[in-house]
Design a protein around this motif. Structure first.
Motif, PDB file in Angstrom:
ATOM      1  N   LEU A 157      37.763  32.189  31.933  1.00  0.00           N
ATOM      2  CA  LEU A 157      37.571  33.356  32.804  1.00  0.00           C
ATOM      3  C   LEU A 157      38.847  33.655  33.597  1.00  0.00           C
ATOM      4  O   LEU A 157      39.231  34.815  33.772  1.00  0.00           O
ATOM      5  N   LYS A 178      34.368  41.020  28.446  1.00  0.00           N
ATOM      6  CA  LYS A 178      33.001  40.743  28.001  1.00  0.00           C
ATOM      7  C   LYS A 178      32.835  39.232  28.032  1.00  0.00           C
ATOM      8  O   LYS A 178      33.591  38.518  27.363  1.00  0.00           O
ATOM      9  N   TRP A 179      31.863  38.772  28.828  1.00  0.00           N
ATOM     10  CA  TRP A 179      31.661  37.331  28.957  1.00  0.00           C
ATOM     11  C   TRP A 179      31.436  36.694  27.596  1.00  0.00           C
ATOM     12  O   TRP A 179      30.705  37.268  26.797  1.00  0.00           O
ATOM     13  N   TRP A 273      36.909  38.619  38.713  1.00  0.00           N
ATOM     14  CA  TRP A 273      36.397  38.651  37.335  1.00  0.00           C
ATOM     15  C   TRP A 273      35.251  39.651  37.229  1.00  0.00           C
ATOM     16  O   TRP A 273      35.209  40.465  36.285  1.00  0.00           O
ATOM     17  N   GLU A 274      34.334  39.598  38.204  1.00  0.00           N
ATOM     18  CA  GLU A 274      33.167  40.499  38.155  1.00  0.00           C
ATOM     19  C   GLU A 274      33.597  41.968  38.199  1.00  0.00           C
ATOM     20  O   GLU A 274      32.985  42.820  37.566  1.00  0.00           O
ATOM     21  N   SER A 277      34.276  43.029  34.716  1.00  0.00           N
ATOM     22  CA  SER A 277      33.302  42.646  33.696  1.00  0.00           C
ATOM     23  C   SER A 277      32.475  43.823  33.193  1.00  0.00           C
ATOM     24  O   SER A 277      31.971  44.633  33.970  1.00  0.00           O
ATOM     25  N   THR A 279      29.884  43.057  31.379  1.00  0.00           N
ATOM     26  CA  THR A 279      28.629  42.361  31.069  1.00  0.00           C
ATOM     27  C   THR A 279      27.653  42.401  32.241  1.00  0.00           C
ATOM     28  O   THR A 279      26.465  42.712  32.059  1.00  0.00           O
TER      29      THR A 279
END
Ligand code: BT5
Length: 327
Positions: A157, A178-179, A273-274, A277, A279
């Motif tokens: 990540l 994309k996780w 990261w979020e 994202s 995802t």
């Protein structure tokens, strides 16, 4: 001809950023004659460098080939340790294999393996990674963080954030993560990350972070099975990108974000990261080895584990999966 001097000369000319350097000055710096400098300049021209030689002023660089030669990458590199040692190979089976060997031989943290081409590039679960010659960045980075092996997935990540920042900075494109390990542009994959581990009873000996980034492919460069799935930065931005510049930017951001991770833990990185994202917050299908679950990807935990809520209200911890959008 001493190839090391040729490379050092290339580095010196790149760092001069177009300014002319006199033959005498270069001769003094490298401890060689002016005729020898001239011979190295001719050698660089054969390698694809465009060098102007102006009477009384000297040599200036106006163009360099987009090769990933260490001297070219290391010129203008802003890192403290990442990429200070580079193992460069024109072709190999997989940079991961070479990096594992180098790590076992005791090479320091920050050592980087770069290849122009991989003949057996790999993804997770022994999947193939298409690695066309001269078109992408096929790179493995050796890290030796003092963390427990369970934390290794977090580095995927951290690396994803670093690569997204580098792509934004160099191209202005807006990639999404994309996780856990894909970077997408407009829904198509331009980068995959593979984090592998060497550990023993004392903990992590080395983390090998593999980064595969499609830079300058055209659609026709990808095999048929990747049509509609894979993309490159050139395909998305409409013009070729400098792989050298991208490698430098990735290494710089990877160093910044791993430093941040080591000093402050995953909390702040999780928030960054979020923000990137695609995802989190979406209805997704998570395909795992034994089952497939559909639900809302609510969040990731402090350990980087995906939290997926299925329609029956249950919250599932997903450690590894392939994610598809389900709506
Ligand atoms: C990954 O695996 O995405 C990790 C890829 C890591 C590659 C780097 S290159 C440098 C280093 N050396 C190596 O040998 N590997 C690392 P995964 O999530 O399993 O995705 C693999 C899937 O991505 C394949 O099954 C294809 O569907 C797709 N794929 C293969 N090549 C691709 C490409 N060049 N671009 C986009 N998608 C690709």
């Amino acid at each position: 001809m001493n190839i090391t001097v040729t490379h050092k000369l290339a580095k010196r000319l790149i760092e001069a950023e177009g300014e002319a350097l006199s033959g005498q000055q270069l001769a003094d710096e490298f401890g060689i004659s002016r005729t020898a400098v001239w011979k190295h300049i001719k050698e660089l021209e054969e390698m694809g460098y465009t060098i102007h030689s102006v009477k009384k002023k000297g040599y200036s660089l106006s163009g360099s080939p987009d090769s990933l030669q260490p001297a070219a990458v290391q010129a203008l590199l802003k890192t403290r340790s990442l990429g200070r040692e580079i193992e460069y190979v024109p072709t190999c089976a997989s940079t991961q294999i070479i990096a594992h060997q180098l790590a076992q031989e005791g090479k320091p943290a920050g050592t980087v393996v770069l290849a122009e081409e991989q003949t057996a590039g790999r993804g997770r679960l022994a999947r193939k990674w298409d690695s066309a010659a001269g078109k992408g960045i096929w790179m493995s980075v050796i890290l030796r963080p003092a963390v427990v092996p369970q934390k290794a997935p977090q580095f995927t990540l951290v690396a994803a954030v670093a690569v997204v920042r580098a792509i934004e900075e160099v191209t202005g494109l807006k990639p999404e993560i994309k996780w856990p390990n894909d970077i997408l542009i407009a829904g198509r994959k331009c980068t995959g990350i593979l984090t592998e581990l060497q550990s023993d009873a004392d903990g992590i000996q080395a983390l090998i972070i593999g980064i595969g980034l499609n830079a300058n492919q055209d659609a026709a460069d990808f095999p048929a099975e990747l049509a509609g799935i894979a993309t490159s930065l050139k395909m998305e931005s409409g013009s070729g990108v400098s792989r050298q510049e991208l490698v430098r930017a990735i290494l710089y951001h990877l160093e910044v974000y791993t430093d941040l991770y080591i000093s402050q833990g995953f909390g702040l990185l999780k928030t960054i990261w979020e923000g990137y994202s695609s995802t989190i917050g979406n209805q997704v299908r998570a395909r795992m080895a034994k089952e497939t679950l559909t639900g809302i990807a609510e969040s990731i935990t402090e350990d980087g584990v995906l939290q997926l809520r299925t329609p029956d209200g249950k919250l599932h911890s997903i450690y590894s999966a392939d994610i598809e959008m389900a709506n």
